[in-house]
Scaffold this motif. Structure first.
Motif, PDB file in Angstrom:
ATOM      1  N   MET A  95      -0.527  -7.033   4.509  1.00  0.00           N
ATOM      2  CA  MET A  95       0.654  -6.699   5.291  1.00  0.00           C
ATOM      3  C   MET A  95       1.668  -5.978   4.397  1.00  0.00           C
ATOM      4  O   MET A  95       1.928  -6.398   3.272  1.00  0.00           O
ATOM      5  CB  MET A  95       1.293  -7.973   5.874  1.00  0.00           C
ATOM      6  N   ILE A  96       2.225  -4.905   4.909  1.00  0.00           N
ATOM      7  CA  ILE A  96       3.258  -4.166   4.201  1.00  0.00           C
ATOM      8  C   ILE A  96       4.629  -4.703   4.622  1.00  0.00           C
ATOM      9  O   ILE A  96       4.915  -4.819   5.825  1.00  0.00           O
ATOM     10  CB  ILE A  96       3.184  -2.662   4.512  1.00  0.00           C
ATOM     11  N   ILE A  97       5.475  -5.007   3.648  1.00  0.00           N
ATOM     12  CA  ILE A  97       6.836  -5.464   3.922  1.00  0.00           C
ATOM     13  C   ILE A  97       7.817  -4.506   3.251  1.00  0.00           C
ATOM     14  O   ILE A  97       8.029  -4.578   2.037  1.00  0.00           O
ATOM     15  CB  ILE A  97       7.073  -6.899   3.411  1.00  0.00           C
ATOM     16  N   PRO A  98       8.412  -3.590   4.000  1.00  0.00           N
ATOM     17  CA  PRO A  98       9.448  -2.738   3.410  1.00  0.00           C
ATOM     18  C   PRO A  98      10.642  -3.578   2.966  1.00  0.00           C
ATOM     19  O   PRO A  98      11.027  -4.547   3.630  1.00  0.00           O
ATOM     20  CB  PRO A  98       9.833  -1.796   4.564  1.00  0.00           C
ATOM     21  N   GLU A 116       0.918   5.974   6.143  1.00  0.00           N
ATOM     22  CA  GLU A 116      -0.128   6.003   5.121  1.00  0.00           C
ATOM     23  C   GLU A 116      -0.288   4.632   4.465  1.00  0.00           C
ATOM     24  O   GLU A 116      -1.407   4.189   4.202  1.00  0.00           O
ATOM     25  CB  GLU A 116       0.215   7.061   4.059  1.00  0.00           C
ATOM     26  N   ALA A 117       0.835   3.966   4.223  1.00  0.00           N
ATOM     27  CA  ALA A 117       0.779   2.648   3.594  1.00  0.00           C
ATOM     28  C   ALA A 117       0.080   1.638   4.493  1.00  0.00           C
ATOM     29  O   ALA A 117      -0.787   0.868   4.048  1.00  0.00           O
ATOM     30  CB  ALA A 117       2.192   2.171   3.265  1.00  0.00           C
ATOM     31  N   LEU A 118       0.431   1.647   5.767  1.00  0.00           N
ATOM     32  CA  LEU A 118      -0.183   0.712   6.711  1.00  0.00           C
ATOM     33  C   LEU A 118      -1.676   0.999   6.871  1.00  0.00           C
ATOM     34  O   LEU A 118      -2.497   0.071   6.974  1.00  0.00           O
ATOM     35  CB  LEU A 118       0.512   0.805   8.065  1.00  0.00           C
ATOM     36  N   LYS A 119      -2.031   2.259   6.863  1.00  0.00           N
ATOM     37  CA  LYS A 119      -3.439   2.633   6.999  1.00  0.00           C
ATOM     38  C   LYS A 119      -4.267   2.138   5.811  1.00  0.00           C
ATOM     39  O   LYS A 119      -5.422   1.743   5.973  1.00  0.00           O
ATOM     40  CB  LYS A 119      -3.573   4.145   7.140  1.00  0.00           C
TER      41      LYS A 119
END
Length: 244
Positions: free
Chosen positions: A1-4, A236-239
């Motif tokens: 999971m990406i967390i900005p 791109e990050a989520l992909k």
């Protein structure tokens, strides 16, 4: 999971280099439009840090966080100078999903262990910021100004008696540097503490870093400066995470 991640100083988005308040970069962004875009692209949770509150509780940016929380239905975790149950209650009252506890986990560890029991392990994130010295992962506190003799491993063991679940681990030498994350650190601690959902923070500069962190087994990847400086897009990050 990406967390900005977004750090705030005097109401403005800022990034510090290795936690140094004297070495800071402000970012002129339309925050609320930025958050709407993150939500639209599929981001589930964001990480906010109150740098004013971390230095002085009386300067906590509560109004700002209230406005942010009311503007989005993304989950939000907030850290920075949380020292008492009143601090925690105030953030939950604003609608915060999780609170992030840093220095108090060392300075007031028995109270923090009680908070894990009172609020539940899914509501508390321990932020354990480390310098690696002679292969010892020594925790630093007070905005990284003070190094302690407490190690990452011993601290996780202490709080695991109350079902500790979330740990945000930062290698201080990497934070805000865009020099790449400490992949071997996360590989090691993920294997050692299989019950912990680790959030990796510090050093992400490109998509390869995200892929390597995802492959290390961490639960989440906190990304700040590289998104703000458009090293890559959130899509791109989520992909990257979807393809690992």
């Amino acid at each position: 999971m990406i967390i900005p991640a977004f750090d705030f100083l005097e109401g403005k988005v800022v990034r510090l280099y290795q936690g140094n308040y004297l070495n800071k970069t402000f970012y002129n962004i339309n925050l609320y439009q930025y958050l709407k875009n993150l939500k639209k692209k599929g981001v589930k949770i964001i990480h906010l840090v109150d740098l004013n509150g971390a230095k002085k509780r009386e300067d906590r940016q509560s109004r700002l966080f209230q406005n942010i929380i009311s503007s989005t239905n993304m989950l939000i975790q907030i850290g920075g100078g949380i020292r008492t149950e009143n601090d925690i209650d105030a953030l939950f009252h604003l609608g915060c999903e999780r609170v992030v506890i840093g220095s108090s986990a060392i300075k007031n560890k028995f109270a923090v262990r009680r908070w894990l029991k009172v609020y539940g392990p899914d509501k508390i994130v321990l932020a354990l910021d480390i310098n690696i010295v002679n292969n010892r992962k020594k925790i630093s506190i007070n905005g990284w100004a003070k190094e302690t003799n407490h190690t990452l491993e011993d601290t996780i063991d202490f709080f695991s008696t109350e079902s500790l679940t979330h740990v945000l681990c930062t290698d201080i030498s990497k934070d805000g540097t865009l020099s790449g994350p400490n992949i071997s650190l996360y590989q090691e601690i993920v294997q050692k503490f299989k019950h912990i959902k680790f959030q990796a923070s510090g050093g992400v500069s490109n998509l390869s870093d995200i892929i390597a962190l995802e492959e290390s087994g961490v639960n989440s990847i906190i990304i700040g400066r590289s998104l703000l400086e458009k090293k890559f897009t959130i899509e791109e990050a989520l992909k990257c995470c979807q393809n690992v």
